[in-house]
Write an enzyme that holds these catalytic residues in place. Structure first.
Site, PDB file in Angstrom:
ATOM      1  N   SER A  50       0.851  -1.197   0.000  1.00 50.10           N
ATOM      2  CA  SER A  50       0.000   0.000   0.000  1.00 50.10           C
ATOM      3  C   SER A  50       0.887   1.248   0.000  1.00 50.10           C
ATOM      4  O   SER A  50       2.104   1.173   0.238  1.00 50.10           O
ATOM      5  CB  SER A  50      -0.887  -0.003   1.247  1.00 50.10           C
ATOM      6  OG  SER A  50      -0.076   0.194   2.399  1.00 50.10           O
ATOM      7  N   ASP A  82      -1.483  -1.891  -3.757  1.00 51.45           N
ATOM      8  CA  ASP A  82      -2.800  -1.956  -3.126  1.00 51.45           C
ATOM      9  C   ASP A  82      -3.341  -0.535  -2.921  1.00 51.45           C
ATOM     10  O   ASP A  82      -2.647   0.323  -2.358  1.00 51.45           O
ATOM     11  CB  ASP A  82      -2.635  -2.669  -1.771  1.00 51.45           C
ATOM     12  CG  ASP A  82      -3.957  -3.021  -1.118  1.00 51.45           C
ATOM     13  OD1 ASP A  82      -4.947  -3.208  -1.845  1.00 51.45           O
ATOM     14  OD2 ASP A  82      -3.987  -3.132   0.132  1.00 51.45           O
ATOM     15  N   HIS A  83      -4.551  -0.268  -3.385  1.00 57.43           N
ATOM     16  CA  HIS A  83      -5.216   1.026  -3.188  1.00 57.43           C
ATOM     17  C   HIS A  83      -4.393   2.227  -3.658  1.00 57.43           C
ATOM     18  O   HIS A  83      -4.226   3.206  -2.908  1.00 57.43           O
ATOM     19  CB  HIS A  83      -5.620   1.223  -1.713  1.00 57.43           C
ATOM     20  CG  HIS A  83      -6.688   0.289  -1.268  1.00 57.43           C
ATOM     21  ND1 HIS A  83      -8.012   0.455  -1.597  1.00 57.43           N
ATOM     22  CD2 HIS A  83      -6.620  -0.858  -0.554  1.00 57.43           C
ATOM     23  CE1 HIS A  83      -8.724  -0.541  -1.091  1.00 57.43           C
ATOM     24  NE2 HIS A  83      -7.903  -1.365  -0.465  1.00 57.43           N
ATOM     25  N   GLU A 134     -11.905  -0.345  -8.996  1.00 61.65           N
ATOM     26  CA  GLU A 134     -12.930  -0.686  -7.996  1.00 61.65           C
ATOM     27  C   GLU A 134     -14.190   0.130  -8.252  1.00 61.65           C
ATOM     28  O   GLU A 134     -14.133   1.322  -8.535  1.00 61.65           O
ATOM     29  CB  GLU A 134     -12.421  -0.411  -6.573  1.00 61.65           C
ATOM     30  CG  GLU A 134     -13.499  -0.714  -5.523  1.00 61.65           C
ATOM     31  CD  GLU A 134     -12.985  -0.734  -4.086  1.00 61.65           C
ATOM     32  OE1 GLU A 134     -11.806  -1.086  -3.872  1.00 61.65           O
ATOM     33  OE2 GLU A 134     -13.773  -0.399  -3.194  1.00 61.65           O
ATOM     34  N   HIS A 220     -11.847  -7.296  -1.644  1.00 64.89           N
ATOM     35  CA  HIS A 220     -11.094  -6.601  -0.592  1.00 64.89           C
ATOM     36  C   HIS A 220     -11.748  -6.913   0.754  1.00 64.89           C
ATOM     37  O   HIS A 220     -12.862  -7.434   0.816  1.00 64.89           O
ATOM     38  CB  HIS A 220     -11.141  -5.082  -0.831  1.00 64.89           C
ATOM     39  CG  HIS A 220     -10.172  -4.637  -1.869  1.00 64.89           C
ATOM     40  ND1 HIS A 220      -9.080  -3.869  -1.591  1.00 64.89           N
ATOM     41  CD2 HIS A 220     -10.138  -4.884  -3.208  1.00 64.89           C
ATOM     42  CE1 HIS A 220      -8.403  -3.648  -2.710  1.00 64.89           C
ATOM     43  NE2 HIS A 220      -9.025  -4.250  -3.711  1.00 64.89           N
ATOM     44  N   GLY A 221     -11.042  -6.585   1.814  1.00 66.89           N
ATOM     45  CA  GLY A 221     -11.640  -6.752   3.144  1.00 66.89           C
ATOM     46  C   GLY A 221     -11.972  -8.190   3.462  1.00 66.89           C
ATOM     47  O   GLY A 221     -12.995  -8.490   4.078  1.00 66.89           O
ATOM     48  N   SER A 223     -10.451 -10.374   5.412  1.00 65.79           N
ATOM     49  CA  SER A 223     -10.005 -10.970   6.684  1.00 65.79           C
ATOM     50  C   SER A 223     -11.208 -11.518   7.437  1.00 65.79           C
ATOM     51  O   SER A 223     -12.290 -10.930   7.423  1.00 65.79           O
ATOM     52  CB  SER A 223      -9.299  -9.913   7.543  1.00 65.79           C
ATOM     53  OG  SER A 223      -7.978  -9.740   7.088  1.00 65.79           O
ATOM     54  N   ASN A 264      -8.040 -10.260  -0.830  1.00 67.76           N
ATOM     55  CA  ASN A 264      -7.102  -9.406  -0.088  1.00 67.76           C
ATOM     56  C   ASN A 264      -7.185  -9.620   1.420  1.00 67.76           C
ATOM     57  O   ASN A 264      -8.262  -9.480   2.013  1.00 67.76           O
ATOM     58  CB  ASN A 264      -7.433  -7.933  -0.357  1.00 67.76           C
ATOM     59  CG  ASN A 264      -7.060  -7.493  -1.740  1.00 67.76           C
ATOM     60  OD1 ASN A 264      -6.738  -8.299  -2.600  1.00 67.76           O
ATOM     61  ND2 ASN A 264      -7.094  -6.190  -1.965  1.00 67.76           N
ATOM     62  N   ILE A 265      -6.043  -9.905   2.025  1.00 70.99           N
ATOM     63  CA  ILE A 265      -6.022 -10.162   3.468  1.00 70.99           C
ATOM     64  C   ILE A 265      -4.881  -9.389   4.117  1.00 70.99           C
ATOM     65  O   ILE A 265      -3.716  -9.570   3.757  1.00 70.99           O
ATOM     66  CB  ILE A 265      -5.864 -11.679   3.746  1.00 70.99           C
ATOM     67  CG1 ILE A 265      -7.051 -12.432   3.131  1.00 70.99           C
ATOM     68  CG2 ILE A 265      -5.755 -11.949   5.251  1.00 70.99           C
ATOM     69  CD1 ILE A 265      -6.977 -13.947   3.235  1.00 70.99           C
TER      70      ILE A 265
HETATM   71  P1  13P Z   1      -8.737  -6.661   5.515  1.00 70.48           P
HETATM   72  O1  13P Z   1      -8.734  -5.407   6.328  1.00 70.48           O
HETATM   73  O2  13P Z   1     -10.027  -7.381   5.664  1.00 70.48           O
HETATM   74  O3  13P Z   1      -7.585  -7.528   5.779  1.00 70.48           O
HETATM   75  O4  13P Z   1      -8.659  -6.213   3.971  1.00 70.48           O
HETATM   76  C1  13P Z   1      -7.418  -6.023   3.353  1.00 70.48           C
HETATM   77  C2  13P Z   1      -7.546  -5.356   2.032  1.00 70.48           C
HETATM   78  O5  13P Z   1      -8.589  -5.286   1.435  1.00 70.48           O
HETATM   79  C3  13P Z   1      -6.330  -4.797   1.449  1.00 70.48           C
HETATM   80  O6  13P Z   1      -6.593  -4.122   0.258  1.00 70.48           O
HETATM   81  O1  G3H Z   2      -6.926  -2.047   2.551  1.00 68.19           O
HETATM   82  C1  G3H Z   2      -5.985  -1.535   3.123  1.00 68.19           C
HETATM   83  C2  G3H Z   2      -4.857  -2.387   3.532  1.00 68.19           C
HETATM   84  O2  G3H Z   2      -5.178  -3.088   4.705  1.00 68.19           O
HETATM   85  C3  G3H Z   2      -3.619  -1.552   3.678  1.00 68.19           C
HETATM   86  O3  G3H Z   2      -3.715  -0.728   4.770  1.00 68.19           O
HETATM   87  O4  G3H Z   2      -3.125   1.559   3.978  1.00 68.19           O
HETATM   88  O5  G3H Z   2      -2.892   0.894   6.400  1.00 68.19           O
HETATM   89  O6  G3H Z   2      -1.316  -0.014   4.666  1.00 68.19           O
HETATM   90  P1  G3H Z   2      -2.696   0.506   4.952  1.00 68.19           P
HETATM   91 ZN    ZN Z   3      -8.516  -3.180   0.278  1.00 65.68          ZN
END
Ligand code: 13P
Ligand code: G3H
Ligand code: ZN
Length: 321
Positions: A50, A82-83, A134, A220-221, A223, A264-265
């Site tokens: 990220s 990521d993002h 996205e 995403h998300g 976890s 994504n985790i």
């Molecule tokens: P979690 O916060 O659920 O691990 O999601 C991670 C994520 O989407 C990273 O882009």
């Molecule tokens: O989706 C976000 C990821 O968990 C990355 O988080 O921007 O705090 O590194 P971060």
């Molecule tokens: Zn994400």
């Protein structure tokens, strides 16, 4: 062994009907845990970085650490932004050799989201890089405003299937992150909520019917925020709320079968790391050698990643397909 291209990992995952774990990397211990777990389970893997990770660790350190991981392992490894929140950041990563980037315009009005994605796609495709866009917004499991009985209102926070088709066509993105009730962090759902898996199926089918083939979707998300890890954190002095909640692993399994190719985790890794550190410090208050406390933290993350790739994503054993 060089990096493996994201497009090759996607093609094999779609064919093999498994999902790729996209795990966030912020430091050496997390990277080692992820790569060692995947190596032992013979799983292909996506390492994602990220903007915050780049600020924390420095892009050069991350690049060199990943080079080390790649040279020490035999499994296919792709590297993903990521993002990404701007064209400039995406360009930087493409120029550094990332095999894929995400441009996250999901918070922008539709037209602006299309515009920025298209700009990144134009540059990325000239440089052999895959782009994830996205559509919809990740805010947790709640219905779109005005949505009645599971209908698909446009302009809401959930991804609309028709709009997904239109968006992919307009931007040329190679994969699409969808909003189906998913959200980031350790407090995703209230009560017994689930992902909107019917919507996911409808999005996948809409893309297929529109001629996009077996199109890679991204969750995403993802976890699952295991209760036992949250409890361990709190047992050893943490103060997480009672209402921590993640996506049930059974939902992720269905998402995988429906066609989520990249999952994504991050939060689960952070929690496992934290739980092991808290336990260590409580049980060994006299210890001050970082190697002593980072070892159990790294091991706990490794154990978690092994579980995910083997039992949830089902990519274990597919490294050499
Ligand atoms: P979690 O916060 O659920 O691990 O999601 C991670 C994520 O989407 C990273 O882009
Ligand atoms: O989706 C976000 C990821 O968990 C990355 O988080 O921007 O705090 O590194 P971060
Ligand atoms: Zn994400």
């Amino acid at each position: 062994m060089p990096l493996t291209h994201t497009k090759d990992l996607f093609a094999k995952a779609l064919k093999g009907k498994y999902a790729l774990g996209a795990f966030n990397v912020n430091n050496m211990e997390l990277l080692q845990a992820i790569v060692e777990a995947c190596e032992e389970e013979k799983a292909p893997v996506m390492l994602q970085i990220s903007k915050g990770a780049r600020q924390y660790a420095n892009p050069v350190y991350l690049k060199k650490l990943i080079e080390a991981a790649v040279s020490l392992s035999n499994i296919p490894i792709a590297v993903h932004l990521d993002h990404g929140d701007s064209f400039e950041l995406c360009k930087e990563c493409i120029d550094e050799g990332f095999t894929s980037v995400m441009i996250d315009g999901s918070h922008l009005p539709y037209d602006k989201n299309v515009e920025i994605c298209k700009k990144v796609v134009d540059y990325a495709h000239k440089h052999n890089c895959v782009v994830e866009g996205e559509l919809g917004m990740l805010v947790g499991a709640q219905h779109d405003e005005g949505e009645e009985g599971g209908g698909y209102s446009k302009g809401g926070v959930y991804t609309h299937p028709d709009e997904a088709v239109q968006f992919v066509k307009a931007t040329g993105v190679d994969s699409l992150a969808v909003a189906i009730g998913n959200s980031h962090g350790a407090y995703k759902f209230k009560g017994q909520q689930h992902l909107d898996l019917d919507r996911l199926k409808t999005i996948k089918k809409a893309l297929l019917d529109a001629g996009m083939g077996d199109y890679p979707l991204v969750l995403h998300g993802a976890s699952s925020v295991p209760k036992e890890i949250a409890q361990e954190i709190n047992r050893y002095g943490g103060k997480l709320g009672e209402d921590t909640a993640g996506v049930p692993e059974a939902d992720i399994e269905v998402a995988r079968r429906v066609g989520c190719t990249k999952v994504n985790i991050d939060t689960d890794l952070r929690m496992a790391f934290t739980a092991a550190l808290r336990k260590f410090f409580m049980e060994s208050p006299k210890e001050y050698d970082p190697r002593k406390y980072l070892t159990p933290a790294r091991n706990k993350v490794k154990e978690l990643v092994r579980h995910k790739v083997k039992n949830v994503l089902c990519c274990a054993g597919h490294a050499f397909d």
